[in-house]
Design a protein around this motif. Structure first.
Motif, PDB file in Angstrom:
ATOM      1  N   HIS A  23      13.136   6.674  12.346  1.00 54.73           N
ATOM      2  CA  HIS A  23      12.935   5.332  12.879  1.00 54.73           C
ATOM      3  C   HIS A  23      11.534   4.814  12.578  1.00 54.73           C
ATOM      4  O   HIS A  23      11.354   3.613  12.321  1.00 54.73           O
ATOM      5  N   LEU A  24      10.542   5.695  12.611  1.00 50.81           N
ATOM      6  CA  LEU A  24       9.181   5.290  12.254  1.00 50.81           C
ATOM      7  C   LEU A  24       9.135   4.736  10.831  1.00 50.81           C
ATOM      8  O   LEU A  24       8.535   3.685  10.579  1.00 50.81           O
ATOM      9  N   LEU A  25       9.795   5.415   9.902  1.00 53.43           N
ATOM     10  CA  LEU A  25       9.802   4.975   8.508  1.00 53.43           C
ATOM     11  C   LEU A  25      10.620   3.697   8.323  1.00 53.43           C
ATOM     12  O   LEU A  25      10.193   2.767   7.622  1.00 53.43           O
ATOM     13  N   THR A  26      11.786   3.649   8.937  1.00 49.69           N
ATOM     14  CA  THR A  26      12.706   2.531   8.713  1.00 49.69           C
ATOM     15  C   THR A  26      12.190   1.241   9.342  1.00 49.69           C
ATOM     16  O   THR A  26      12.081   0.204   8.674  1.00 49.69           O
ATOM     17  N   VAL A  27      11.878   1.295  10.637  1.00 48.80           N
ATOM     18  CA  VAL A  27      11.384   0.090  11.306  1.00 48.80           C
ATOM     19  C   VAL A  27       9.992  -0.251  10.787  1.00 48.80           C
ATOM     20  O   VAL A  27       9.611  -1.427  10.718  1.00 48.80           O
ATOM     21  N   GLY A  28       9.235   0.777  10.382  1.00 49.89           N
ATOM     22  CA  GLY A  28       7.937   0.527   9.766  1.00 49.89           C
ATOM     23  C   GLY A  28       8.068  -0.284   8.487  1.00 49.89           C
ATOM     24  O   GLY A  28       7.311  -1.241   8.261  1.00 49.89           O
ATOM     25  N   LEU A  29       9.025   0.084   7.643  1.00 52.55           N
ATOM     26  CA  LEU A  29       9.252  -0.671   6.404  1.00 52.55           C
ATOM     27  C   LEU A  29       9.656  -2.108   6.720  1.00 52.55           C
ATOM     28  O   LEU A  29       9.158  -3.060   6.112  1.00 52.55           O
ATOM     29  N   TYR A  30      10.553  -2.251   7.687  1.00 57.72           N
ATOM     30  CA  TYR A  30      10.994  -3.587   8.104  1.00 57.72           C
ATOM     31  C   TYR A  30       9.805  -4.441   8.552  1.00 57.72           C
ATOM     32  O   TYR A  30       9.658  -5.604   8.140  1.00 57.72           O
ATOM     33  N   SER A  31       8.937  -3.880   9.387  1.00 56.66           N
ATOM     34  CA  SER A  31       7.818  -4.663   9.914  1.00 56.66           C
ATOM     35  C   SER A  31       6.805  -4.994   8.826  1.00 56.66           C
ATOM     36  O   SER A  31       6.163  -6.053   8.880  1.00 56.66           O
ATOM     37  N   LEU A  32       6.666  -4.147   7.839  1.00 53.86           N
ATOM     38  CA  LEU A  32       5.760  -4.453   6.727  1.00 53.86           C
ATOM     39  C   LEU A  32       6.255  -5.665   5.949  1.00 53.86           C
ATOM     40  O   LEU A  32       5.464  -6.520   5.532  1.00 53.86           O
ATOM     41  N   PHE A  33       7.555  -5.750   5.747  1.00 52.11           N
ATOM     42  CA  PHE A  33       8.095  -6.913   5.046  1.00 52.11           C
ATOM     43  C   PHE A  33       8.087  -8.159   5.929  1.00 52.11           C
ATOM     44  O   PHE A  33       8.086  -9.280   5.409  1.00 52.11           O
ATOM     45  N   GLU A  34       8.062  -7.977   7.238  1.00 49.69           N
ATOM     46  CA  GLU A  34       7.919  -9.115   8.136  1.00 49.69           C
ATOM     47  C   GLU A  34       6.491  -9.663   8.122  1.00 49.69           C
ATOM     48  O   GLU A  34       6.246 -10.795   8.537  1.00 49.69           O
ATOM     49  N   HIS A  35       5.550  -8.851   7.634  1.00 49.22           N
ATOM     50  CA  HIS A  35       4.132  -9.237   7.596  1.00 49.22           C
ATOM     51  C   HIS A  35       3.572  -8.933   6.198  1.00 49.22           C
ATOM     52  O   HIS A  35       2.807  -7.979   6.018  1.00 49.22           O
ATOM     53  N   PRO A  36       3.959  -9.736   5.209  1.00 48.42           N
ATOM     54  CA  PRO A  36       3.630  -9.430   3.812  1.00 48.42           C
ATOM     55  C   PRO A  36       2.132  -9.361   3.514  1.00 48.42           C
ATOM     56  O   PRO A  36       1.714  -8.563   2.663  1.00 48.42           O
ATOM     57  N   GLN A  37       1.322 -10.161   4.203  1.00 51.72           N
ATOM     58  CA  GLN A  37      -0.117 -10.104   3.936  1.00 51.72           C
ATOM     59  C   GLN A  37      -0.705  -8.769   4.385  1.00 51.72           C
ATOM     60  O   GLN A  37      -1.565  -8.196   3.709  1.00 51.72           O
ATOM     61  N   GLN A  38      -0.249  -8.277   5.539  1.00 55.33           N
ATOM     62  CA  GLN A  38      -0.698  -6.971   6.017  1.00 55.33           C
ATOM     63  C   GLN A  38      -0.235  -5.866   5.068  1.00 55.33           C
ATOM     64  O   GLN A  38      -0.993  -4.944   4.752  1.00 55.33           O
ATOM     65  N   LYS A  39       1.005  -5.982   4.623  1.00 52.14           N
ATOM     66  CA  LYS A  39       1.532  -5.004   3.667  1.00 52.14           C
ATOM     67  C   LYS A  39       0.695  -4.988   2.389  1.00 52.14           C
ATOM     68  O   LYS A  39       0.330  -3.912   1.877  1.00 52.14           O
ATOM     69  N   GLN A  40       0.371  -6.163   1.881  1.00 60.22           N
ATOM     70  CA  GLN A  40      -0.398  -6.246   0.647  1.00 60.22           C
ATOM     71  C   GLN A  40      -1.789  -5.649   0.813  1.00 60.22           C
ATOM     72  O   GLN A  40      -2.293  -4.938  -0.071  1.00 60.22           O
ATOM     73  N   ALA A  41      -2.409  -5.902   1.959  1.00 60.06           N
ATOM     74  CA  ALA A  41      -3.746  -5.354   2.210  1.00 60.06           C
ATOM     75  C   ALA A  41      -3.720  -3.832   2.227  1.00 60.06           C
ATOM     76  O   ALA A  41      -4.644  -3.179   1.717  1.00 60.06           O
ATOM     77  N   TRP A  42      -2.649  -3.260   2.805  1.00 68.06           N
ATOM     78  CA  TRP A  42      -2.550  -1.795   2.851  1.00 68.06           C
ATOM     79  C   TRP A  42      -2.285  -1.230   1.467  1.00 68.06           C
ATOM     80  O   TRP A  42      -2.921  -0.254   1.054  1.00 68.06           O
ATOM     81  N   THR A  43      -1.377  -1.807   0.729  1.00 65.27           N
ATOM     82  CA  THR A  43      -1.061  -1.270  -0.599  1.00 65.27           C
ATOM     83  C   THR A  43      -2.216  -1.456  -1.569  1.00 65.27           C
ATOM     84  O   THR A  43      -2.285  -0.766  -2.587  1.00 65.27           O
ATOM     85  N   ASN A  44      -3.144  -2.344  -1.244  1.00 59.46           N
ATOM     86  CA  ASN A  44      -4.349  -2.503  -2.072  1.00 59.46           C
ATOM     87  C   ASN A  44      -5.426  -1.486  -1.715  1.00 59.46           C
ATOM     88  O   ASN A  44      -6.380  -1.299  -2.478  1.00 59.46           O
ATOM     89  N   ASP A  45      -5.290  -0.856  -0.554  1.00 59.77           N
ATOM     90  CA  ASP A  45      -6.328   0.061  -0.085  1.00 59.77           C
ATOM     91  C   ASP A  45      -5.697   1.140   0.784  1.00 59.77           C
ATOM     92  O   ASP A  45      -5.555   0.974   1.993  1.00 59.77           O
TER      93      ASP A  45
END
Length: 416
Positions: free
Chosen positions: A256-278
């Protein structure tokens, strides 16, 4: 005493619990609701109240007999003995039994260095990402993130930690999937399927423990058999329930941590992008996934050990109380802008793993799995997309877990 009507299993609540949590806080710090299987139960809505329950040693207990009750909340007469046996573990024991069991399990767990396991975790991630790609090639790029990655990967990790034979892990995957059918307790077929999964795992572990007593193997099962603290060892039932607990807690919660985590990252694309950049943000990022999503929504039941006044309510001895970890993690009295998803949040004193003497033993392992999984997933598939609309996602209607039933994703090719 009024029973408040909050539906903690609805699709609206699972999709976005924040409006309901706000409404619950407006009702009060502690009040009664009705839950499936358990019945009437007090719930807490603040960080302070949750901590008082979880850290208490004299006001609240986890063993019903220490609060004048004959049986554990949620355990019914029709449930098989195999389920009742594995339900009795260190999480359902008070002192001094809890301390004795915890010391024994910790002594075995400490032999398994999570830092030393990180390279193997990375290998297992890559193995399952290969499988994800193979399924995508068959299905025009679309795969079920849960079935093809989020479930088998942590099962492999906990299998590695416990020392399960490699050739048996596919069976475990099947039985573990059956066990999750408890998701709809109003459906008798789901309950029967879930109980069958528990029974299969129970029988298998009993046989494996007997084998490892004679022929020890690397991993925690043998370490638990050999563990000794202050002259004590685990008896047969304690050993079985401890292995079962490690298997369940070390697997299903990470799914659930992985699945809902992935969902929430796509709900917040700017946060996702910042993490994948660093990727140096991974420690704080995973903590925020844990806090914000709170996929373990509640603790196991506690019982009032005596009559007491608790945040303006009178609790009678033996009454059931369940701190809402999700509400604690969204308490504006503890967190600035708690309803905002902020991967840079620091400090982040969330209680996603609980707190007090029953705090989750495997929190460092879960953290490592999530850090490594997300980094390698997005490094390999930077163009990954969720393949269905937000409103089409079906959530598991079970109190206590924030979980998604299926999460189709589109890989859109690999990096070179």
């Amino acid at each position: 005493m009024k029973i408040h009507d909050f539906d903690l299993t609805s699709q609206d609540f699972k999709r976005d619990p924040r409006p309901t949590l706000k409404a619950m806080r407006e009702v009060g710090t502690v009040f009664k609701v009705k839950m499936d299987l358990i019945g009437e139960v007090w719930v807490t809505t603040t960080y302070e109240a949750a901590l008082r329950v979880l850290r208490s040693k004299d006001e609240f207990v986890v063993q019903p007999d220490n609060a004048g009750r004959k049986k554990m909340a949620g355990l019914k007469w029709w449930m098989p003995s195999s389920l009742k046996r594995v339900a009795v573990n260190m999480l359902t024991k008070d002192e001094p039994d809890h301390r004795r069991l915890r010391q024994l399990v910790e002594s075995a767990f400490m032999q398994q260095s999570i830092d030393a396991l990180r390279p193997r975790i990375a290998e297992l991630v890559d193995k399952h990402l290969d499988g994800l790609q193979e399924q995508a090639d068959i299905n025009n790029g679309v795969v079920d993130f849960i079935e093809d990655f989020a479930r088998p990967f942590p099962l492999d990790v906990i299998g590695e930690l416990l020392g399960l034979p490699q050739e048996d892990r596919l069976k475990f995957h099947k039985w573990g999937t059956m066990m999750t059918q408890f998701s709809n307790l109003k459906n008798p077929l789901n309950i029967l399927t879930g109980l069958r999964g528990v029974s299969k795992i129970n029988s298998y572990l009993q046989k494996l423990i007997d084998q490892y007593r004679v022929n020890p193997q690397p991993g925690m099962i043998s370490a638990l058999i050999e563990a000794e603290a202050e002259g004590h060892q685990l008896d047969k039932d304690e050993l079985l329930s401890s292995v079962f607990l490690l298997l369940l807690a070390g697997h299903e919660t990470t799914v659930h941590l992985l699945t809902v985590g992935l969902y929430s990252l796509f709900e917040h694309p700017q946060q996702k992008q910042a993490w994948t950049n660093d990727w140096s943000k991974s420690l704080t990022a995973v903590d925020e996934l844990l806090r914000f999503n709170s996929t373990v929504e509640t603790t196991k039941p506690r019982y009032a050990a005596k009559d007491l006044d608790f945040f303006g309510q009178h609790l009678k001895r033996g009454e059931v109380i369940m701190p809402l970890l999700m509400a604690a993690n969204h308490d504006p009295a503890k967190f600035d802008d708690p309803d905002d998803f902020n991967l840079d949040r620091n400090p982040n004193p969330h209680v996603a793993f609980g707190t007090g003497m029953h705090v989750c033993l495997g929190q460092k392992l879960a953290h490592a799995e999530a850090e490594i999984a997300f980094e390698r997933l997005f490094t390999r598939f930077p163009n990954l997309e969720i393949a269905i609309n937000r409103d089409e996602i079906e959530w598991v209607n079970r109190i206590g877990a924030r979980a998604i039933k299926q999460l189709p994703v589109k890989l859109l090719g690999e990096t070179g």
